[in-house]
Design a protein around this motif. Structure first.
Motif, PDB file in Angstrom:
ATOM      1  N   LEU A   1       0.879  -1.168   0.000  1.00 58.32           N
ATOM      2  CA  LEU A   1       0.000   0.000   0.000  1.00 58.32           C
ATOM      3  C   LEU A   1       0.916   1.217   0.000  1.00 58.32           C
ATOM      4  CD1 LEU A   1      -2.868   1.094   0.071  1.00 58.32           C
ATOM      5  CD2 LEU A   1      -2.773   1.035   2.569  1.00 58.32           C
ATOM      6  N   ALA A   2       1.247   1.672  -1.196  1.00 58.04           N
ATOM      7  CA  ALA A   2       2.257   2.721  -1.348  1.00 58.04           C
ATOM      8  C   ALA A   2       1.611   4.094  -1.505  1.00 58.04           C
ATOM      9  CB  ALA A   2       3.131   2.416  -2.564  1.00 58.04           C
ATOM     10  N   ILE A   3       2.356   5.105  -1.062  1.00 59.11           N
ATOM     11  CA  ILE A   3       1.992   6.504  -1.295  1.00 59.11           C
ATOM     12  C   ILE A   3       3.182   7.136  -2.006  1.00 59.11           C
ATOM     13  CG2 ILE A   3       1.218   8.676  -0.261  1.00 59.11           C
ATOM     14  CD1 ILE A   3       0.246   7.116   2.137  1.00 59.11           C
ATOM     15  N   PRO A   4       3.215   7.061  -3.342  1.00 56.64           N
ATOM     16  CA  PRO A   4       4.399   7.501  -4.098  1.00 56.64           C
ATOM     17  C   PRO A   4       4.790   8.949  -3.815  1.00 56.64           C
ATOM     18  CG  PRO A   4       2.878   6.277  -5.501  1.00 56.64           C
ATOM     19  CD  PRO A   4       2.173   6.513  -4.212  1.00 56.64           C
ATOM     20  N   ALA A   5       3.817   9.822  -3.632  1.00 53.85           N
ATOM     21  CA  ALA A   5       4.127  11.236  -3.418  1.00 53.85           C
ATOM     22  C   ALA A   5       4.959  11.453  -2.161  1.00 53.85           C
ATOM     23  CB  ALA A   5       2.834  12.049  -3.339  1.00 53.85           C
ATOM     24  N   LEU A   6       4.797  10.562  -1.176  1.00 52.48           N
ATOM     25  CA  LEU A   6       5.544  10.681   0.080  1.00 52.48           C
ATOM     26  C   LEU A   6       6.684   9.676   0.169  1.00 52.48           C
ATOM     27  CD1 LEU A   6       2.568  11.125   2.601  1.00 52.48           C
ATOM     28  CD2 LEU A   6       4.002  12.908   1.580  1.00 52.48           C
ATOM     29  N   HIS A   7       6.914   8.950  -0.930  1.00 50.21           N
ATOM     30  CA  HIS A   7       7.966   7.929  -0.989  1.00 50.21           C
ATOM     31  C   HIS A   7       7.765   6.858   0.087  1.00 50.21           C
ATOM     32  CE1 HIS A   7      10.043  10.564  -3.786  1.00 50.21           C
ATOM     33  NE2 HIS A   7       9.957  11.543  -2.908  1.00 50.21           N
ATOM     34  N   LEU A   8       6.500   6.537   0.354  1.00 54.18           N
ATOM     35  CA  LEU A   8       6.185   5.473   1.298  1.00 54.18           C
ATOM     36  C   LEU A   8       5.776   4.230   0.520  1.00 54.18           C
ATOM     37  CD1 LEU A   8       4.078   7.398   3.983  1.00 54.18           C
ATOM     38  CD2 LEU A   8       6.385   6.512   4.260  1.00 54.18           C
ATOM     39  N   ASP A   9       6.534   3.156   0.708  1.00 55.43           N
ATOM     40  CA  ASP A   9       6.267   1.906   0.000  1.00 55.43           C
ATOM     41  C   ASP A   9       6.203   0.788   1.040  1.00 55.43           C
ATOM     42  OD1 ASP A   9       5.843   0.114  -2.040  1.00 55.43           O
ATOM     43  OD2 ASP A   9       7.969  -0.171  -2.471  1.00 55.43           O
ATOM     44  N   LEU A  10       5.080   0.715   1.743  1.00 55.09           N
ATOM     45  CA  LEU A  10       4.937  -0.201   2.865  1.00 55.09           C
ATOM     46  C   LEU A  10       3.906  -1.282   2.569  1.00 55.09           C
ATOM     47  CD1 LEU A  10       4.777   2.424   5.774  1.00 55.09           C
ATOM     48  CD2 LEU A  10       6.795   1.252   4.906  1.00 55.09           C
TER      49      LEU A  10
ATOM     50  N   ASP B   1       3.408  -3.751   7.421  1.00 55.22           N
ATOM     51  CA  ASP B   1       4.195  -2.599   7.869  1.00 55.22           C
ATOM     52  C   ASP B   1       3.299  -1.464   8.359  1.00 55.22           C
ATOM     53  OD1 ASP B   1       6.635  -3.788   7.280  1.00 55.22           O
ATOM     54  OD2 ASP B   1       6.643  -3.041   5.217  1.00 55.22           O
ATOM     55  N   TRP B   2       2.171  -1.254   7.682  1.00 60.05           N
ATOM     56  CA  TRP B   2       1.264  -0.182   8.090  1.00 60.05           C
ATOM     57  C   TRP B   2       0.677  -0.459   9.469  1.00 60.05           C
ATOM     58  CZ3 TRP B   2       1.138   4.528   6.451  1.00 60.05           C
ATOM     59  CH2 TRP B   2       1.460   4.840   5.132  1.00 60.05           C
ATOM     60  N   THR B   3       0.361  -1.736   9.754  1.00 62.65           N
ATOM     61  CA  THR B   3      -0.166  -2.046  11.092  1.00 62.65           C
ATOM     62  C   THR B   3       0.921  -1.877  12.143  1.00 62.65           C
ATOM     63  OG1 THR B   3       0.324  -4.423  10.891  1.00 62.65           O
ATOM     64  CG2 THR B   3      -1.848  -3.682  10.168  1.00 62.65           C
ATOM     65  N   LYS B   4       2.150  -2.246  11.798  1.00 61.83           N
ATOM     66  CA  LYS B   4       3.262  -2.177  12.749  1.00 61.83           C
ATOM     67  C   LYS B   4       3.718  -0.741  12.979  1.00 61.83           C
ATOM     68  CE  LYS B   4       7.188  -3.435  11.119  1.00 61.83           C
ATOM     69  NZ  LYS B   4       8.215  -4.292  10.503  1.00 61.83           N
ATOM     70  N   ASP B   5       3.845   0.026  11.913  1.00 54.87           N
ATOM     71  CA  ASP B   5       4.379   1.389  12.020  1.00 54.87           C
ATOM     72  C   ASP B   5       3.287   2.441  12.178  1.00 54.87           C
ATOM     73  OD1 ASP B   5       6.772   0.159  11.565  1.00 54.87           O
ATOM     74  OD2 ASP B   5       7.033   0.885   9.519  1.00 54.87           O
TER      75      ASP B   5
END
Length: 410
Positions: A50-59, A63-67
């Motif tokens: 589940l990535a958010i390219p604009a924020l350079h988040l590629d999790l 990872d989203w549940t953990k972080d």
């Protein structure tokens, strides 16, 4: 009508019992799913990006549940810790000494046992931190289910030591799992913390200010190389808990935020983390390695022996030396039963296992460590429940005897 239902649901989710039950159901669902013929679907789910390219988040979703979701859990823990320190049980030095000493014992001894048992094992340079944390929600849920006849001071003792225990675990996460720090992003996070503090100081109440600050703080710590769940702890500790003159204590920001976020944490964040983190394949090979692999033995012994003996032993010594005072209505056997509940590591232990061992070998180390945490937490909850039920019968018998004596004296 809908609003009333939502209010009742939120109230229901605030109880430790329900939060702990949801956590257990989620963990059981993960274990059943991953060990069923549809286990590949579980792996696909947790690895879905589940990535958010604009924020350079590629999790991944895991990872989203953990972080991400656990940041809310730690925010609630931070609020609870701040409340305990300022206006709660930890505000009074005499009352605070015993749970603080108990928490220190519950961190130091498990770490020492883990280091000794697992010395030289790959990943043990950080894996020794896995058995140091007590799961607040899980432990309090077991206490609520099986310790209803134990004096109320038992909950205060367990809650206080678990809060201090988790604070120490959070500090270890910050120290052990921060390798390189991006100073610019760290300064951005510091500015956000300052803005939150000033907003609290000048009594700003609008969420329009605080929601962006919280999101930017999380992102800045993530980019700085520091585990972003620490954003939740920091913001919680900076939230005002003491009421102003004439202000109702239930209207204080910390009380309002805890009232709002606790059901979200208990009903969504922690169960989802358990669902995504507890899916461990359990076959004969895993069970055999649990009792032969030194890393898993370090975790099992660290939690079961280290936490129990550390919490109870340090408490006993502190009371005998006069450093701390034992609650009048709690006996040493009650405290031992509560110490066994302290061996329930679950949420934070699973998180530390993920952080410490994911890059060790072929990935089997983290699965084995998580299996050890799950097995030990279940064993501690069963043993603690049995002890609490027995102590509950003793306390009930004493109450019945006192009531009988009062009736006879009348």
């Amino acid at each position: 009508m809908i609003a009333q239902v939502r209010t009742e649901l939120a109230r229901y989710l605030r109880t430790e019992t329900v939060g702990g039950v949801l956590l257990l159901v989620a963990a059981a669902a993960a274990l059943i799913w991953v060990n069923s013929p549809w286990g590949a679907g579980y792996t696909t789910m947790i690895d879905t990006k589940l990535a958010i390219p604009a924020l350079h988040l590629d999790l991944t979703l895991a990872d989203w549940t953990k972080d991400g979701l656990l940041a809310i859990f730690f925010f609630v823990a931070g609020l609870e810790l701040k409340r305990e320190l300022i206006v709660g049980e930890l505000a009074d030095r005499k009352s605070a000494t015993l749970p603080i000493v108990a928490a220190c014992g519950g961190v130091v001894l498990p770490a020492l046992i883990a280091v000794v048992v697992g010395w030289g094992v790959p990943g043990m340079d950080r894996g020794w931190a896995i058995p140091v944390a007590t799961d607040i929600a899980f432990a309090l849920a077991v206490l609520a289910l099986t310790g209803s006849r134990i004096p109320p001071s038992a909950r205060v003792f367990l809650l206080s030591l678990a809060v201090v225990d988790d604070l120490m675990a959070i500090i270890l996460i910050a120290v052990l799992f921060t390798t390189t720090v991006q100073m610019l992003w760290l300064l951005v996070a510091a500015a956000c913390f300052a803005a939150w503090f000033l907003g609290q100081k000048y009594r700003v109440s609008s969420p329009v200010l605080y929601i962006p600050i919280a999101l930017v703080t999380w992102y800045a710590l993530h980019e700085a190389g520091i585990h972003p769940t620490l954003a939740g702890v920091g913001l919680g500790l900076l939230t005002r808990v003491r009421p102003d003159p004439g202000e109702d204590e239930h209207c204080v920001p910390a009380a309002n935020l805890e009232h709002f976020f606790q059901p979200i944490s208990a009903g969504l964040c922690v169960p989802l983390f358990a669902l995504f983190a507890s899916g461990v394949p359990l076959d004969t090979e895993v069970f055999s390695e649990l009792f032969t692999d030194r890393m898993s033995l370090a975790i099992v012994l660290g939690l079961l022996v280290g936490k129990t003996v550390g919490i109870f032993g340090f408490s006993w010594v502190a009371i005998r030396l006069g450093i701390a005072v034992k609650p009048n209505d709690l006996g040493y056997r009650d405290m031992f039963a509560l110490s066994v509940l302290g061996a329930i590591g679950f949420t934070v232990s699973l998180l530390v296992a993920e952080l410490a061992l994911t890059d060790v070998g072929d990935g089997s180390a983290v699965e084995l460590a998580k299996a050890a945490v799950l097995l030990t937490s279940m064993a501690a909850s069963l043993a603690g429940s049995a002890l609490l039920l027995r102590r509950g019968r003793v306390h009930q018998a004493r109450r019945d005897e006192r009531e009988l004596q009062e009736l006879e004296s009348d």
